[in-house]
Design a protein around this motif. Structure first.
Motif, mmCIF file in Angstrom:
data_model
loop_
_atom_site.group_PDB
_atom_site.id
_atom_site.type_symbol
_atom_site.label_atom_id
_atom_site.label_comp_id
_atom_site.label_asym_id
_atom_site.label_seq_id
_atom_site.Cartn_x
_atom_site.Cartn_y
_atom_site.Cartn_z
ATOM 1 N N PHE A 174 0.824 -1.208 0.000
ATOM 2 C CA PHE A 174 0.000 0.000 0.000
ATOM 3 C C PHE A 174 0.858 1.258 0.000
ATOM 4 C CE2 PHE A 174 -2.620 3.200 2.299
ATOM 5 C CZ PHE A 174 -3.749 3.199 1.485
ATOM 6 N N PHE A 175 2.040 1.170 0.591
ATOM 7 C CA PHE A 175 2.929 2.331 0.706
ATOM 8 C C PHE A 175 4.020 2.338 -0.358
ATOM 9 C CE2 PHE A 175 1.383 1.240 4.976
ATOM 10 C CZ PHE A 175 0.691 2.405 5.270
ATOM 11 N N GLY A 176 3.928 1.418 -1.304
ATOM 12 C CA GLY A 176 4.928 1.352 -2.365
ATOM 13 C C GLY A 176 5.556 -0.026 -2.431
ATOM 14 N N PRO A 177 6.060 -0.415 -3.610
ATOM 15 C CA PRO A 177 6.607 -1.772 -3.794
ATOM 16 C C PRO A 177 7.862 -2.052 -2.985
ATOM 17 C CG PRO A 177 7.065 -0.369 -5.704
ATOM 18 C CD PRO A 177 6.121 0.387 -4.835
ATOM 19 N N GLU A 178 8.540 -0.995 -2.555
ATOM 20 C CA GLU A 178 9.800 -1.206 -1.832
ATOM 21 C C GLU A 178 9.585 -1.444 -0.341
ATOM 22 O OE1 GLU A 178 8.663 3.042 -1.591
ATOM 23 O OE2 GLU A 178 8.783 1.540 -3.186
ATOM 24 N N ILE A 179 8.352 -1.267 0.149
ATOM 25 C CA ILE A 179 8.071 -1.395 1.580
ATOM 26 C C ILE A 179 7.333 -2.701 1.840
ATOM 27 C CG2 ILE A 179 6.866 -0.394 3.551
ATOM 28 C CD1 ILE A 179 7.293 2.342 2.302
ATOM 29 N N SER A 180 7.888 -3.535 2.705
ATOM 30 C CA SER A 180 7.314 -4.842 2.996
ATOM 31 C C SER A 180 7.085 -4.980 4.494
ATOM 32 C CB SER A 180 8.242 -5.957 2.504
ATOM 33 O OG SER A 180 7.824 -7.210 2.986
ATOM 34 N N SER A 181 6.095 -5.809 4.843
ATOM 35 C CA SER A 181 5.822 -6.067 6.258
ATOM 36 C C SER A 181 6.823 -7.042 6.851
ATOM 37 C CB SER A 181 4.400 -6.629 6.420
ATOM 38 O OG SER A 181 4.282 -7.867 5.743
ATOM 39 N N LYS A 182 7.597 -7.742 5.995
ATOM 40 C CA LYS A 182 8.553 -8.737 6.484
ATOM 41 C C LYS A 182 9.788 -8.088 7.084
ATOM 42 C CE LYS A 182 7.029 -12.180 3.094
ATOM 43 N NZ LYS A 182 7.444 -13.039 1.952
ATOM 44 N N ASP A 183 10.145 -6.935 6.566
ATOM 45 C CA ASP A 183 11.342 -6.244 7.053
ATOM 46 C C ASP A 183 10.953 -5.213 8.108
ATOM 47 O OD1 ASP A 183 12.794 -7.640 5.092
ATOM 48 O OD2 ASP A 183 12.248 -6.118 3.600
ATOM 49 N N ARG A 184 11.646 -5.264 9.231
ATOM 50 C CA ARG A 184 11.354 -4.285 10.289
ATOM 51 C C ARG A 184 12.191 -3.046 10.043
ATOM 52 N NH1 ARG A 184 11.991 -5.172 16.828
ATOM 53 N NH2 ARG A 184 11.300 -3.076 17.408
ATOM 54 N N HIS A 185 11.689 -2.188 9.207
ATOM 55 C CA HIS A 185 12.389 -0.967 8.814
ATOM 56 C C HIS A 185 11.858 0.213 9.616
ATOM 57 C CE1 HIS A 185 8.654 -1.296 6.526
ATOM 58 N NE2 HIS A 185 8.600 0.014 6.613
ATOM 59 N N PRO A 186 12.595 1.296 9.674
ATOM 60 C CA PRO A 186 12.047 2.504 10.314
ATOM 61 C C PRO A 186 10.796 2.954 9.561
ATOM 62 C CG PRO A 186 14.412 2.700 9.987
ATOM 63 C CD PRO A 186 13.988 1.480 9.230
ATOM 64 N N LEU A 187 9.769 3.297 10.294
ATOM 65 C CA LEU A 187 8.517 3.697 9.656
ATOM 66 C C LEU A 187 8.703 4.957 8.824
ATOM 67 C CD1 LEU A 187 5.848 3.128 12.461
ATOM 68 C CD2 LEU A 187 6.177 1.779 10.392
ATOM 69 N N THR A 188 8.132 4.952 7.622
ATOM 70 C CA THR A 188 8.142 6.144 6.780
ATOM 71 C C THR A 188 7.089 7.126 7.281
ATOM 72 O OG1 THR A 188 6.504 5.250 5.241
ATOM 73 C CG2 THR A 188 8.824 4.729 4.801
ATOM 74 N N ASP A 189 7.136 8.341 6.771
ATOM 75 C CA ASP A 189 6.141 9.344 7.168
ATOM 76 C C ASP A 189 4.731 8.881 6.818
ATOM 77 O OD1 ASP A 189 8.139 10.951 8.129
ATOM 78 O OD2 ASP A 189 8.210 12.270 6.371
ATOM 79 N N ASP A 190 4.582 8.256 5.628
ATOM 80 C CA ASP A 190 3.264 7.767 5.218
ATOM 81 C C ASP A 190 2.747 6.685 6.161
ATOM 82 O OD1 ASP A 190 3.074 9.486 3.121
ATOM 83 O OD2 ASP A 190 3.271 7.979 1.532
ATOM 84 N N GLU A 191 3.625 5.797 6.587
ATOM 85 C CA GLU A 191 3.206 4.712 7.478
ATOM 86 C C GLU A 191 2.798 5.248 8.847
ATOM 87 O OE1 GLU A 191 5.700 0.789 6.281
ATOM 88 O OE2 GLU A 191 6.905 2.557 6.779
ATOM 89 N N VAL A 192 3.548 6.209 9.358
ATOM 90 C CA VAL A 192 3.189 6.811 10.643
ATOM 91 C C VAL A 192 1.845 7.527 10.527
ATOM 92 C CG1 VAL A 192 3.840 8.505 12.393
ATOM 93 C CG2 VAL A 192 5.584 7.066 11.348
ATOM 94 N N LEU A 193 1.652 8.241 9.428
ATOM 95 C CA LEU A 193 0.390 8.950 9.214
ATOM 96 C C LEU A 193 -0.769 7.963 9.129
ATOM 97 C CD1 LEU A 193 -1.086 11.626 8.662
ATOM 98 C CD2 LEU A 193 -0.584 11.306 6.220
ATOM 99 N N ALA A 194 -0.591 6.890 8.366
ATOM 100 C CA ALA A 194 -1.648 5.881 8.222
ATOM 101 C C ALA A 194 -1.958 5.221 9.559
ATOM 102 C CB ALA A 194 -1.235 4.830 7.189
ATOM 103 N N GLY A 195 -0.919 4.896 10.324
ATOM 104 C CA GLY A 195 -1.137 4.276 11.628
ATOM 105 C C GLY A 195 -1.910 5.167 12.573
ATOM 106 N N SER A 196 -1.564 6.455 12.597
ATOM 107 C CA SER A 196 -2.268 7.388 13.484
ATOM 108 C C SER A 196 -3.710 7.588 13.032
ATOM 109 C CB SER A 196 -1.525 8.724 13.536
ATOM 110 O OG SER A 196 -1.478 9.346 12.255
#
Length: 661
Positions: free
Chosen positions: A497-519
């Motif tokens: 949903f946040f782009g092809p380079e972002i996966s739920s398998k990798d524990r990466h630092p949250l992007t701005d979009d992911e933080v916004l979506a989570g909130s």
């Protein structure tokens, strides 16, 4: 200090008919964990809610607190609100893995971590906090949905053909429905079943539905040697509607397709004669007006002469007032008469119930009941009432939700969580990114008009700024909702949903979009608890016969303008639905200045005062009308028991959108 953390162990036990309590050993483990965090645990007496609130008695077994004695809170509505709040995320009687997921996270938290979470003030900070908890990532997220099945679909089509040969057309349609749902669009069984279903529909005189099936079959490589039959049937459908030119075109197309058929010369000549005769009849002018398919349930227009420039979905007599004690509430600015249509509003977002039995009955997009389903081309788990609804869904939310439908259902989450998820998926991140600054600033629950002085119910800000009562929520409640938001966020990551380079398998630092979506997800879960509406339809066994008739729950929606209606046990309006559109009518006369109140369940004619109050405590925040002259007509609206003094008036439950309570 953490403040109060109240836990009603409703899911932990149940009451058997003999009155004994049955426990599961895992709950003892949880209790020991809460003790380790410093909570004082005492068991209070069992309290049962009345059967009118829930078919199964809800047991309030214990309460965990750092400060107050348990007995005090067993008599407090906060306990009951905690019960209701937990059910918003996952109903107690619903199986699913989310219970284990949230339990593992809570068990992994240390006392100081819980205290740190309790001090957080924004949904953004809560998501960032939980993302750093290792247990939040101990869950497998992947594609899980109802796949198409080529073998099973062929069996269903052949069963449908057997029913058709016996003249059992409704039964044949049901079998064809199953085939069409399970067949891949590029499989021959898909187009064959559509054509077969169109024949059954034609026999039952459902010509409009037959035309849709014919068009869909021709679009999906229906065999060339059989196309002349479909074109002929299409022409006959148009003839029944009086569309003679279109009918003649179809009969001509059938003549052309006849050359591709496998018929012998004798049968070809017979078909040629019949088609030419039909063309002649179609081109004859008889002066009859074409008949258009009628909408089964017409949606009424709002009452009044002039439009409401401030609230576009409401009638001109609708307005919103504010009072410090009651917040915002709907009231009449002009006389309203019984039967007036006060509001017609499409939901900002809606979601149908996810039970398997409803898939072949209710449109996944508009929630209208249909005769024949139009399937998703990729999954067999959802159906639509028509091609338009399907294309709108595929262009917005379903491209995100399709591959994880069964995962969401398997979690056991409530329909409120599905609705919170849909609000995000139907618009996409670009939409929310454009209003990021306003969202980060936080909700303004006293503001509801845009810069042009209009209440824009189609803007997410109208949902975002609805009252959530965040300041009255316990730490446990906010943590529970944040965990659900984290699960939904990881689902979004898994489908790119946040782009092809972002996966739920990798524990990466949250992007701005992911933080916004989570909130946004955390905020949605809080707002929807108090502002979502149950969508229902009135089911009658026989037309005109109200015996055995009942209201059937088919989904949930969020209606921003409708959120301004407060509760009364003696309401002035009634609401009903056409698909997912809400329609609100007056059921008695109202004068300028009167509060326009609806009913959230308990009516004074059917339930005693104490039971109404108890039921409402589980769902809303209550106040009592004990202040004379607060509003010119408030006392008249709510004093429904004769002879009751003003300081003894029945409890008034205001809709949470009312602000301060």
């Amino acid at each position: 200090m953490l403040g109060l953390l109240e836990v009603a162990l409703c899911a932990s036990c149940f009451l058997r008919s003999d009155g004994n309590l049955t426990w599961r050993s895992q709950w003892y483990t949880e209790l020991r964990h809460y003790k380790s965090l410093g909570f004082h645990i005492q068991f209070g007496e069992v309290k049962k809610l009345h059967k009118t609130f829930c078919t199964v008695p809800i047991i309030i077994m214990s309460m965990l607190s750092l400060e107050a004695p348990p007995q005090k809170y067993l008599n407090d509505e906060n306990i009951f609100k905690t019960v209701c709040s937990k059910k918003i995320v996952q109903p107690e009687d619903k199986k699913g893995f989310f219970k284990d997921y949230v339990a593992n996270i809570i068990k992994s938290l240390k006392k100081e971590e819980v205290e740190k979470f309790s001090q957080l003030k924004t949904d953004r900070d809560r998501i960032l906090f939980l993302y750093d908890v290792p247990a939040a990532h101990e869950i497998r997220i992947g594609n899980f949905y109802f796949h198409k099945n080529s073998i099973d679909c062929e069996k269903k089509r052949k069963a449908g053909n057997d029913m058709f040969a016996k003249g059992k057309y409704p039964e044949a349609i049901l079998m064809y429905n199953h085939c069409i749902m399970k067949a891949p669009p590029d499989n021959e069984n898909y187009s064959l079943a559509l054509a077969n279903r169109s024949a059954a529909l034609f026999h039952l005189r459902h010509f409009a539905h037959a035309l849709v099936d014919i068009a869909e079959a021709l679009k999906h490589n229906y065999p060339k040697n059989l196309r002349f039959k479909l074109q002929d049937r299409r022409g006959c459908c148009y003839m029944n509607f009086g569309h003679r030119v279109e009918a003649a075109e179809c009969f001509n197309a059938a003549l052309a397709d006849l050359e591709e058929s496998d018929l012998c010369e004798k049968r070809k000549k017979q078909w040629t004669r019949e088609l030419k005769d039909k063309i002649v009849i179609a081109l004859q002018v008889d002066g009859a007006e074409p008949k258009e398919p009628k909408e089964k349930h017409a949606i009424p227009a709002v009452s009044g002469v002039w439009p409401n420039t401030m609230f576009p979905n409401a009638c001109e007599a609708f307005s919103v007032m504010f009072h410090p004690a009651f917040g915002r509430y709907a009231c009449a600015s002009k006389p309203i008469r019984t039967g007036d249509v006060l509001l017609v509003e499409a939901p900002y977002a809606s979601y149908p119930i996810v039970e398997k039995s409803s898939v072949l009955q209710t449109c996944h997009h508009c929630l209208k009941r249909f005769l024949v389903p139009v399937p998703c081309p990729a999954c067999a788990g959802v159906a639509f009432c028509g091609v338009r609804c399907r294309e709108e869904a595929l262009a917005t939310y379903h491209q995100t939700e399709c591959n994880i439908m069964n995962l969401l259902v398997g979690s056991g989450m409530s329909i409120t969580c599905f609705l919170a998820f849909r609000i995000l998926t139907q618009s996409g991140m670009a939409y929310f990114r454009a209003m990021k600054d306003q969202l980060i600033k936080g909700p303004d629950e006293e503001k509801f008009l845009n810069s042009e002085g209009v209440y824009d119910a189609e803007s997410y800000l109208s949902v975002f700024n609805l009252v959530s009562h965040e300041d009255q929520r316990s730490t446990a409640d906010l943590l529970h909702k944040t965990v659900m938001a984290m699960f939904l966020l990881k689902c979004l990551q898994s489908v790119k949903f946040f782009g092809p380079e972002i996966s739920s398998k990798d524990r990466h630092p949250l992007t701005d979009d992911e933080v916004l979506a989570g909130s946004i997800l955390v905020r949605n879960l809080q707002v929807l608890q108090f502002n979502a509406h149950e969508i229902s339809e009135f089911y009658m066994r026989k037309k005109g016969d109200f015996r055995g008739a009942k209201s059937v729950f088919i989904g949930a929606g969020i209606y921003p303008t409708a959120s301004f209606f407060n509760h009364s046990c003696d309401p002035g309006i009634v609401r009903y639905f056409c698909g997912d559109k809400i329609i609100i009518r007056a059921i008695r006369n109202l004068e300028p200045g009167d509060m326009i109140a609806e009913n959230y369940g308990p009516v004074f004619t059917r339930m005693p005062l104490e039971e109404r109050q108890l039921t409402l405590r589980t769902r809303q925040v209550l106040v009592r009308l004990s202040v004379p002259g607060v509003h010119r007509r408030l006392a008249d609206v709510y004093s429904h028991e004769a002879g009751r003094a003003e300081d003894q008036m029945p409890a008034l439950s205001l809709h949470p959108e009312s602000g301060q309570h």
